[in-house]
Design a protein around this motif. Sequence first.
Motif, short mmCIF file in Angstrom:
data_model
loop_
_atom_site.label_atom_id
_atom_site.label_comp_id
_atom_site.label_asym_id
_atom_site.label_seq_id
_atom_site.Cartn_x
_atom_site.Cartn_y
_atom_site.Cartn_z
N ASN A 36 -12.17 -19.30 -21.37
CA ASN A 36 -13.61 -19.74 -20.45
C ASN A 36 -13.84 -21.80 -20.78
N VAL A 37 -14.24 -22.10 -19.48
CA VAL A 37 -14.46 -23.84 -19.55
C VAL A 37 -16.01 -23.34 -18.43
N LYS A 38 -16.50 -24.05 -18.68
CA LYS A 38 -18.11 -24.08 -17.68
C LYS A 38 -17.62 -25.42 -16.35
N PHE A 39 -18.35 -25.17 -15.82
CA PHE A 39 -17.93 -25.78 -14.36
C PHE A 39 -17.99 -26.91 -14.55
N GLU A 40 -18.61 -27.93 -15.36
CA GLU A 40 -18.81 -29.80 -15.46
C GLU A 40 -17.62 -29.94 -16.38
N GLY A 41 -16.80 -29.02 -17.08
CA GLY A 41 -15.36 -29.23 -17.59
C GLY A 41 -13.83 -28.72 -16.82
N ILE A 42 -13.74 -29.06 -15.63
CA ILE A 42 -13.13 -28.72 -14.41
C ILE A 42 -13.12 -30.10 -13.54
N SER A 43 -12.44 -30.56 -13.24
CA SER A 43 -11.70 -31.52 -12.76
C SER A 43 -12.43 -31.71 -10.95
N PRO A 44 -12.48 -32.36 -10.89
CA PRO A 44 -13.95 -32.00 -9.01
C PRO A 44 -11.97 -31.52 -8.47
N HIS A 45 -11.07 -32.01 -8.98
CA HIS A 45 -9.38 -32.36 -7.64
C HIS A 45 -9.39 -30.85 -7.70
N VAL A 46 -9.47 -30.02 -8.82
CA VAL A 46 -9.09 -28.56 -9.04
C VAL A 46 -10.19 -27.44 -8.22
N ILE A 47 -11.37 -28.23 -7.43
CA ILE A 47 -12.61 -27.06 -6.53
C ILE A 47 -11.89 -27.78 -5.27
N ARG A 48 -11.03 -29.38 -5.43
CA ARG A 48 -10.90 -29.43 -3.45
C ARG A 48 -9.21 -28.64 -3.90
N ALA A 49 -8.72 -28.82 -4.78
CA ALA A 49 -7.18 -27.88 -4.24
C ALA A 49 -7.53 -26.49 -4.02
N VAL A 50 -7.97 -25.33 -4.51
CA VAL A 50 -8.81 -24.81 -4.41
C VAL A 50 -9.24 -24.22 -3.09
N LEU A 51 -10.48 -25.04 -2.72
CA LEU A 51 -11.16 -25.24 -1.56
C LEU A 51 -9.57 -25.09 -0.53
N ALA A 52 -9.43 -25.98 -0.71
CA ALA A 52 -7.85 -26.67 0.43
C ALA A 52 -6.47 -25.01 0.70
N ALA A 53 -6.25 -24.32 -0.61
CA ALA A 53 -5.50 -23.88 -0.36
C ALA A 53 -5.91 -22.20 -0.06
N GLU A 54 -7.30 -21.59 -0.31
CA GLU A 54 -7.62 -20.49 -0.58
C GLU A 54 -8.98 -20.31 0.60
N ASP A 55 -9.77 -21.28 0.84
CA ASP A 55 -10.82 -21.06 1.26
C ASP A 55 -11.93 -21.71 1.37
N ALA A 56 -11.16 -22.63 2.89
CA ALA A 56 -12.13 -23.95 3.09
C ALA A 56 -13.33 -23.60 3.38
N ARG A 57 -13.54 -22.84 3.48
CA ARG A 57 -15.36 -22.22 4.44
C ARG A 57 -15.87 -22.03 3.08
N PHE A 58 -15.62 -21.65 1.63
CA PHE A 58 -16.62 -21.07 1.14
C PHE A 58 -17.47 -21.62 0.66
N CYS A 59 -17.90 -22.56 1.05
CA CYS A 59 -19.15 -23.68 1.07
C CYS A 59 -20.27 -23.27 2.03
N THR A 60 -19.89 -22.64 3.10
CA THR A 60 -20.32 -22.41 4.68
C THR A 60 -21.00 -20.25 4.29
N HIS A 61 -19.61 -20.00 4.12
CA HIS A 61 -19.85 -18.27 4.58
C HIS A 61 -20.41 -17.63 3.64
N GLY A 62 -20.68 -16.59 3.77
CA GLY A 62 -21.69 -15.59 3.13
C GLY A 62 -21.05 -14.70 2.79
N GLY A 63 -19.42 -15.05 1.77
CA GLY A 63 -18.73 -14.27 1.14
C GLY A 63 -17.91 -13.78 2.00
N PHE A 64 -17.47 -13.69 3.08
CA PHE A 64 -16.59 -13.09 4.08
C PHE A 64 -16.60 -14.11 4.50
N ASP A 65 -15.17 -14.21 5.55
CA ASP A 65 -14.28 -15.81 6.49
C ASP A 65 -13.69 -14.41 7.53
#
Length: 210
Positions: A36-65
């Motif tokens: 396990n690693v804390k959020f602060e220990g994860i590169s921001p590039h990883v967050i952006r890559a996963v959003l781009a690949a898996e769930d671009a609306r993650f930050c705005t939906h309520g769990g279901f798109d």
Amino acid sequence: MFLPVFWVLLYRVIDPPTTILMMQRALQGERVRHQNVKFEGISPHVIRAVLAAEDARFCTHGGFDMESIQAAYESNQKSSHQAKGRVRGGSTISQQTAKNLFLWPDRSFIRKGLEAYFTFIAEHAWDKRRIMTSYLNVAEWGDGVFGIQAAAQARFKVSAGQLTPRQAALLASVLPSPNKWSATSPGPYVRRRAASIEARMYAIHAQGMD
């Protein structure tokens, strides 16, 4: 009904030591690597890559798109008429987190119903940062490697916080089939997918979606 709520609340404050899938892989004889690693220990590039690949609306939906679910349904209806059509998923990162943390890999209606229930609880009990961190800490990257820290170390010999945009895009590109595709020896499809993800990463950052 109390146990699922308690379980979700517990994982709001502690990191999950393992998952059902990890235990399954271990029983199959694989060496499971997980850290396990804390959020602060994860590169921001990883967050952006996963959003781009898996769930671009993650930050705005309520769990279901619902848009993605509808698109996946229509795509799979077309693919069902083709011999080798790919099955497209419409699950959000929140849903995948619920499945990975609390449930077992299966496509049954019972499991999907429980996934929706755990997703609903998690979306109300956790913030988006906790959901993303939990997702990245238990995602499978093949060969018994689970979590972004273990994946970064196993694939690129760096920590999760040191991953470059290209490395992050490659890791995100293999998430749908981590035991089939390789981030370190990518074939033509993975290279194209990673290039597309990397391009969308910059758009996500520019639009402030991360």
